[in-house]
Design a protein around this motif. Structure first.
Motif, PDB file in Angstrom:
ATOM      1  N   THR A 302       0.825  -1.203   0.000  1.00 15.66           N
ATOM      2  CA  THR A 302       0.000   0.000   0.000  1.00 15.66           C
ATOM      3  C   THR A 302       0.863   1.259   0.000  1.00 15.66           C
ATOM      4  O   THR A 302       0.546   2.248  -0.675  1.00 15.66           O
ATOM      5  CB  THR A 302      -0.916  -0.034   1.242  1.00 15.66           C
ATOM      6  OG1 THR A 302      -1.895  -1.050   1.023  1.00 15.66           O
ATOM      7  CG2 THR A 302      -1.611   1.284   1.479  1.00 15.66           C
ATOM      8  N   SER A 303       1.952   1.227   0.757  1.00 16.57           N
ATOM      9  CA  SER A 303       2.816   2.412   0.829  1.00 16.57           C
ATOM     10  C   SER A 303       3.432   2.710  -0.543  1.00 16.57           C
ATOM     11  O   SER A 303       3.652   3.871  -0.903  1.00 16.57           O
ATOM     12  CB  SER A 303       3.915   2.203   1.869  1.00 16.57           C
ATOM     13  OG  SER A 303       3.341   2.026   3.132  1.00 16.57           O
ATOM     14  N   TYR A 304       3.689   1.658  -1.308  1.00 17.78           N
ATOM     15  CA  TYR A 304       4.175   1.843  -2.684  1.00 17.78           C
ATOM     16  C   TYR A 304       3.100   2.553  -3.520  1.00 17.78           C
ATOM     17  O   TYR A 304       3.401   3.445  -4.316  1.00 17.78           O
ATOM     18  CB  TYR A 304       4.542   0.479  -3.279  1.00 17.78           C
ATOM     19  CG  TYR A 304       4.680   0.476  -4.785  1.00 17.78           C
ATOM     20  CD1 TYR A 304       5.773   1.096  -5.396  1.00 17.78           C
ATOM     21  CD2 TYR A 304       3.712  -0.115  -5.591  1.00 17.78           C
ATOM     22  CE1 TYR A 304       5.889   1.105  -6.780  1.00 17.78           C
ATOM     23  CE2 TYR A 304       3.818  -0.110  -6.971  1.00 17.78           C
ATOM     24  CZ  TYR A 304       4.910   0.504  -7.565  1.00 17.78           C
ATOM     25  OH  TYR A 304       5.025   0.525  -8.931  1.00 17.78           O
ATOM     26  N   ILE A 346       8.519   5.292   2.248  1.00 12.52           N
ATOM     27  CA  ILE A 346       7.176   5.408   2.829  1.00 12.52           C
ATOM     28  C   ILE A 346       6.859   4.082   3.515  1.00 12.52           C
ATOM     29  O   ILE A 346       7.044   3.015   2.928  1.00 12.52           O
ATOM     30  CB  ILE A 346       6.114   5.673   1.739  1.00 12.52           C
ATOM     31  CG1 ILE A 346       6.536   6.851   0.845  1.00 12.52           C
ATOM     32  CG2 ILE A 346       4.741   5.952   2.369  1.00 12.52           C
ATOM     33  CD1 ILE A 346       5.696   6.991  -0.414  1.00 12.52           C
ATOM     34  N   SER A 347       6.401   4.159   4.747  1.00 16.57           N
ATOM     35  CA  SER A 347       6.063   2.921   5.458  1.00 16.57           C
ATOM     36  C   SER A 347       5.149   3.233   6.637  1.00 16.57           C
ATOM     37  O   SER A 347       5.411   4.171   7.383  1.00 16.57           O
ATOM     38  CB  SER A 347       7.345   2.261   5.973  1.00 16.57           C
ATOM     39  OG  SER A 347       7.049   1.161   6.784  1.00 16.57           O
ATOM     40  N   GLN A 348       4.099   2.459   6.776  1.00 15.68           N
ATOM     41  CA  GLN A 348       3.246   2.604   7.954  1.00 15.68           C
ATOM     42  C   GLN A 348       4.036   2.233   9.193  1.00 15.68           C
ATOM     43  O   GLN A 348       4.141   3.001  10.138  1.00 15.68           O
ATOM     44  CB  GLN A 348       2.007   1.702   7.806  1.00 15.68           C
ATOM     45  CG  GLN A 348       0.934   1.845   8.870  1.00 15.68           C
ATOM     46  CD  GLN A 348       1.272   1.253  10.217  1.00 15.68           C
ATOM     47  OE1 GLN A 348       1.148   1.944  11.250  1.00 15.68           O
ATOM     48  NE2 GLN A 348       1.732   0.027  10.267  1.00 15.68           N
ATOM     49  N   GLU A 351       9.134  -0.658   9.849  1.00 11.44           N
ATOM     50  CA  GLU A 351       9.940  -1.850  10.137  1.00 11.44           C
ATOM     51  C   GLU A 351       9.988  -2.803   8.946  1.00 11.44           C
ATOM     52  O   GLU A 351      10.484  -3.917   9.075  1.00 11.44           O
ATOM     53  CB  GLU A 351       9.389  -2.612  11.358  1.00 11.44           C
ATOM     54  CG  GLU A 351       9.337  -1.818  12.646  1.00 11.44           C
ATOM     55  CD  GLU A 351      10.712  -1.418  13.205  1.00 11.44           C
ATOM     56  OE1 GLU A 351      11.738  -1.921  12.696  1.00 11.44           O
ATOM     57  OE2 GLU A 351      10.739  -0.573  14.117  1.00 11.44           O
ATOM     58  N   THR A 352       9.449  -2.415   7.804  1.00 10.25           N
ATOM     59  CA  THR A 352       9.401  -3.315   6.649  1.00 10.25           C
ATOM     60  C   THR A 352      10.827  -3.606   6.163  1.00 10.25           C
ATOM     61  O   THR A 352      11.564  -2.681   5.783  1.00 10.25           O
ATOM     62  CB  THR A 352       8.543  -2.676   5.535  1.00 10.25           C
ATOM     63  OG1 THR A 352       7.246  -2.458   6.082  1.00 10.25           O
ATOM     64  CG2 THR A 352       8.448  -3.551   4.312  1.00 10.25           C
ATOM     65  N   ALA A 353      11.188  -4.882   6.176  1.00 12.50           N
ATOM     66  CA  ALA A 353      12.588  -5.265   5.931  1.00 12.50           C
ATOM     67  C   ALA A 353      13.091  -4.755   4.584  1.00 12.50           C
ATOM     68  O   ALA A 353      14.206  -4.230   4.495  1.00 12.50           O
ATOM     69  CB  ALA A 353      12.728  -6.780   6.012  1.00 12.50           C
ATOM     70  N   LYS A 487      -8.258  -8.150  -2.916  1.00 15.77           N
ATOM     71  CA  LYS A 487      -7.654  -9.495  -2.913  1.00 15.77           C
ATOM     72  C   LYS A 487      -7.182  -9.878  -1.518  1.00 15.77           C
ATOM     73  O   LYS A 487      -7.343 -11.010  -1.101  1.00 15.77           O
ATOM     74  CB  LYS A 487      -6.576  -9.656  -3.976  1.00 15.77           C
ATOM     75  CG  LYS A 487      -5.304  -8.903  -3.827  1.00 15.77           C
ATOM     76  CD  LYS A 487      -4.418  -9.128  -5.059  1.00 15.77           C
ATOM     77  CE  LYS A 487      -4.240  -7.835  -5.809  1.00 15.77           C
ATOM     78  NZ  LYS A 487      -3.373  -7.878  -6.953  1.00 15.77           N
ATOM     79  N   GLU A 488      -6.635  -8.931  -0.769  1.00 18.20           N
ATOM     80  CA  GLU A 488      -6.049  -9.359   0.513  1.00 18.20           C
ATOM     81  C   GLU A 488      -7.088  -9.719   1.560  1.00 18.20           C
ATOM     82  O   GLU A 488      -6.842 -10.569   2.403  1.00 18.20           O
ATOM     83  CB  GLU A 488      -5.012  -8.364   1.049  1.00 18.20           C
ATOM     84  CG  GLU A 488      -5.538  -7.095   1.647  1.00 18.20           C
ATOM     85  CD  GLU A 488      -4.432  -6.163   2.144  1.00 18.20           C
ATOM     86  OE1 GLU A 488      -3.484  -6.637   2.772  1.00 18.20           O
ATOM     87  OE2 GLU A 488      -4.543  -4.953   1.909  1.00 18.20           O
ATOM     88  N   ILE A 489      -8.266  -9.100   1.519  1.00 16.56           N
ATOM     89  CA  ILE A 489      -9.226  -9.465   2.581  1.00 16.56           C
ATOM     90  C   ILE A 489     -10.400 -10.318   2.104  1.00 16.56           C
ATOM     91  O   ILE A 489     -11.050 -10.965   2.919  1.00 16.56           O
ATOM     92  CB  ILE A 489      -9.748  -8.235   3.365  1.00 16.56           C
ATOM     93  CG1 ILE A 489     -10.453  -7.247   2.458  1.00 16.56           C
ATOM     94  CG2 ILE A 489      -8.638  -7.579   4.159  1.00 16.56           C
ATOM     95  CD1 ILE A 489     -11.232  -6.203   3.251  1.00 16.56           C
TER      96      ILE A 489
HETATM   97  C1  AGP Z   1      -1.610  -3.456   2.644  1.00 12.85           C
HETATM   98  O1  AGP Z   1      -2.905  -3.462   3.065  1.00 12.85           O
HETATM   99  C2  AGP Z   1      -0.652  -4.255   3.429  1.00 12.85           C
HETATM  100  N1  AGP Z   1      -0.773  -4.115   4.814  1.00 12.85           N
HETATM  101  C3  AGP Z   1       0.781  -4.184   2.920  1.00 12.85           C
HETATM  102  O2  AGP Z   1       0.791  -4.116   1.525  1.00 12.85           O
HETATM  103  C4  AGP Z   1       1.659  -3.055   3.488  1.00 12.85           C
HETATM  104  O3  AGP Z   1       1.270  -1.817   2.983  1.00 12.85           O
HETATM  105  C5  AGP Z   1       3.127  -3.367   3.163  1.00 12.85           C
HETATM  106  O4  AGP Z   1       3.489  -4.573   3.767  1.00 12.85           O
HETATM  107  C6  AGP Z   1       4.062  -2.262   3.598  1.00 12.85           C
HETATM  108  O5  AGP Z   1       4.004  -2.054   4.964  1.00 12.85           O
HETATM  109  P1  AGP Z   1       4.578  -0.730   5.624  1.00 12.85           P
HETATM  110  O6  AGP Z   1       3.736   0.400   5.129  1.00 12.85           O
HETATM  111  O7  AGP Z   1       4.434  -0.950   7.102  1.00 12.85           O
HETATM  112  O8  AGP Z   1       5.995  -0.608   5.189  1.00 12.85           O
END
Ligand code: AGP
Length: 608
Positions: A302-304, A346-348, A351-353, A487-489
């Protein structure tokens, strides 16, 4: 992925471990387990499925102790079975692990040669056996763990206990997140501070390569060079992190409805006298934005998609060239950055590796790095030169909603700031777009009022196996985000296309069994989009169009129109995201899926 909790105290800690795991379930929920030291031995319980199954089994077995480790798993190596669930054990040593041990096959072969018997298919199981093997060579527990860790390749966080050493809990951070929680006469360990908020609000954020020994009274940290270091303790306002469903059936629905307030928080303090406050992005922002001749955005999922919308904005509004790429691709290919590139991640979660690895790889080649992130204490924020915190608040649903729209708001502010520094956005234009942003909270309330209508139509998707999402311009990434949500949910296969691309292939898929969802704000592309919609109708495709009420898209048999309020083109991607979130949510509820924790996924993706 995977969540770790550890505790050492003067009270029974099973409940602390289990509550911690419940709060970490967003990191994975395939299986869960815990191990405590009781009467000189390791007592272990592991269950496939969610943490509740572990809680029930642990209560039934009456498991308790004063020191223990626990784990909720997102399977990488081996199916989500009891045997593969953590903690893994070798004699009197038990280990929980988040991350991947890349050289586990070679280690496994060697350890089998030494007589160790493996009972799981995991990469993790080599760790307790390796520590045991090192102990046989001499030295104490700490030395043995250090020697074992030195042999591991990959990214990992570990929690380790030994039955005959109930006075200490060992932890290692090397590529996967880990925090220490500080109590009085007790100390804790976790992949995320969120897990420990019921027991403490004081934390030490470990750094890469840190090796930690926790006792009841003390926390000792060695850095990657083996030197003793003192890491600062940070006190958090725990009330900011409280999260409940607040009367909603699912976190996702609550988070969708929170968007007007979340966006207001993103804007608060970031605009002043109708213009963007440049220092909202950090003290060096004015200089770096003026210098940046190119923007490279890296993110995942999503952040992408948020970054992809921003690409349209950067080039159309700020006149600055911008590339966007998924971090997992960028980091592994040979890349060329144009001179004076500003890196934006960009990241929620922060911690995204893959996003973190891409930052580390590119940082030295860029003039600076800025992250747009929701978690101020995250690794991404700590490792970036500048950070803009979105203040979306905790997002618990695995499907990202308010994190996305607040990222878009942050990015539009960034585009305005950059455009101003380049002389491409006049003060009037900036004020005009800031005014549109300020109207968003009210506008989104109007869009949320479409919910009952969307819920009724969602019934029609329940039996479908595929859906196409269409958009043009900056609405194309919005369509991509709509497809990802569905698709994811709901587990319905969904794909997004720029509407003009339909005729180059995907039109072959369209028939009366293929719903096609389109987003149609009133802009320069609306007539072109209408022609694309006709192409779908001509093939008996079932159309669902979220259209500006002034765009003259008329309902007809096979074409359902949801009237959207008129919005300025710049903020339209934010507004048109909302109905797509609602549609996915209702389809998932109708299909009876696990909306907040969809199968095979995790909220925070801390493995490659
Ligand atoms: C989307 O609904 C997912 N949760 C997933 O695509 C998520 O956006 C992705 O794993 C990136 O996470 P982040 O924003 O925490 O980096």
């Amino acid at each position: 992925m995977c969540g770790i909790v550890g505790a050492i105290g003067e009270r029974h800690i099973t409940e602390v471990l289990i509550e911690g795991l419940r709060r970490l379930e967003y990191r994975g929920y395939d299986s869960a387990g815990l191990a405590v030291i009781d009467q000189g031995g390791i007592v272990r319980e592991r269950q496939p499925g969610k943490v509740q199954a572990l809680a029930d089994a642990s209560h039934a077995a009456g498991i308790d102790g004063y020191v223990g480790i626990a784990h909720t798993r997102w399977a990488t190596h081996g199916a989500p079975t009891q045997d593969n669930a953590h903690p893994h054990q070798s004699g009197d040593i038990a280990v929980v692990h988040n991350g991947i041990i890349e050289n586990y096959e070679a280690l496994r072969e060697r350890l089998q040669g030494e007589g160790f018997v493996f009972t799981s298919q995991t990469d993790t199981e080599v760790v307790p056996h390796l520590i045991q093997s090192e102990l046989r060579k001499g030295g104490d527990f700490i030395d043995a763990v250090k020697r074992a860790v030195a042999q591991l390749h990959g990214a990992f966080a570990l929690g380790i206990i030994r039955a005959c050493e109930p006075e200490r809990l060992i932890a290692v951070r090397q590529g996967s997140p880990l925090v220490v929680g500080l109590g009085i006469g007790e100390n804790f360990l976790s992949s995320d501070q969120l897990a420990l908020l019921p027991v403490t609000n004081r934390f030490i954020y470990l750094e890469e390569g840190d090796f930690v020994v926790l006792t009841r009274q003390k926390v000792s940290v060695w850095d990657r060079n083996g030197d003793v270091v003192k890491r600062p303790a940070v006190e958090l306002d725990a009330t900011l992190h409280a999260s409940t469903k607040g009367g909603y059936k699912h976190y996702m629905l609550k988070e969708i409805y929170e968007q007007p307030a979340a966006i207001q928080r993103t804007l608060n303090g970031r605009v002043s006298q109708g213009r963007v406050a440049l220092d909202a992005f950090g003290p060096q922002a004015a200089e770096l934005l003026a210098k940046a001749r190119h923007i490279q955005i890296l993110a995942c999922g999503t952040s992408y998609h948020a970054g992809f919308v921003a690409k349209y904005w950067f080039e159309a509004i700020a006149g600055i060239s911008c590339h966007v790429e998924v971090a997992s691709e960028f980091r592994y290919r040979t890349t060329v950055l144009p001179p004076d590139t500003l890196l934006v991640t960009i990241s929620q979660s922060g911690e995204t590796a893959d996003t973190l690895a891409a930052l580390r790889e590119v940082k030295a080649r860029a003039i600076g790095s800025l992250c747009i992130c929701n978690v101020p204490t995250s690794t991404l924020v700590r490792e970036s030169d500048m950070a803009f915190i979105t203040h979306a608040g905790p997002e618990i649903g695995v499907a990202s909603t308010k994190a996305f729209t607040t990222q878009l708001v942050a990015l539009l502010l960034l585009v305005l700031a950059a455009g101003r520094q380049h002389g491409n956005v006049s003060a009037d234009r900036e004020r005009e777009i800031v005014a549109q942003l300020n109207q968003l909270p009210n506008l989104l309330e109007t869009v949320l009022a479409l919910d009952p209508q969307i819920e009724r139509i969602a019934e029609r998707f329940g039996e479908k196996h595929h859906t196409l999402f269409l958009g043009r311009g900056a609405q194309y990434p919005v369509a991509m985000e709509g497809a990802l949500k569905l698709k994811e949910i709901s587990y319905i296969h969904a794909e997004a296309y720029p509407a003009g691309e339909l005729k180059h292939g995907p039109l072959a898929l369209v028939d009366n069994d293929m719903p096609v969802v389109a987003v149609a704000p009133k802009n320069d592309l609306i007539d072109k989009l209408k022609s694309n919609l006709q192409e779908v109708r001509a093939r008996a495709g079932e159309l669902y169009v979220f259209a500006d009420r002034n765009a003259d898209v008329r309902p007809e048999p096979g074409l359902t129109v949801f009237p959207m309020p008129g919005v300025a083109d710049e903020v339209a991607p934010i507004v048109y995201t909302i109905p797509l979130q609602l549609l996915s949510y209702h389809v998932a509820v109708i299909k009876g899926t696990d909306v907040d924790q969809p199968r095979n996924l995790a909220k925070s993706v801390t493995v490659e």
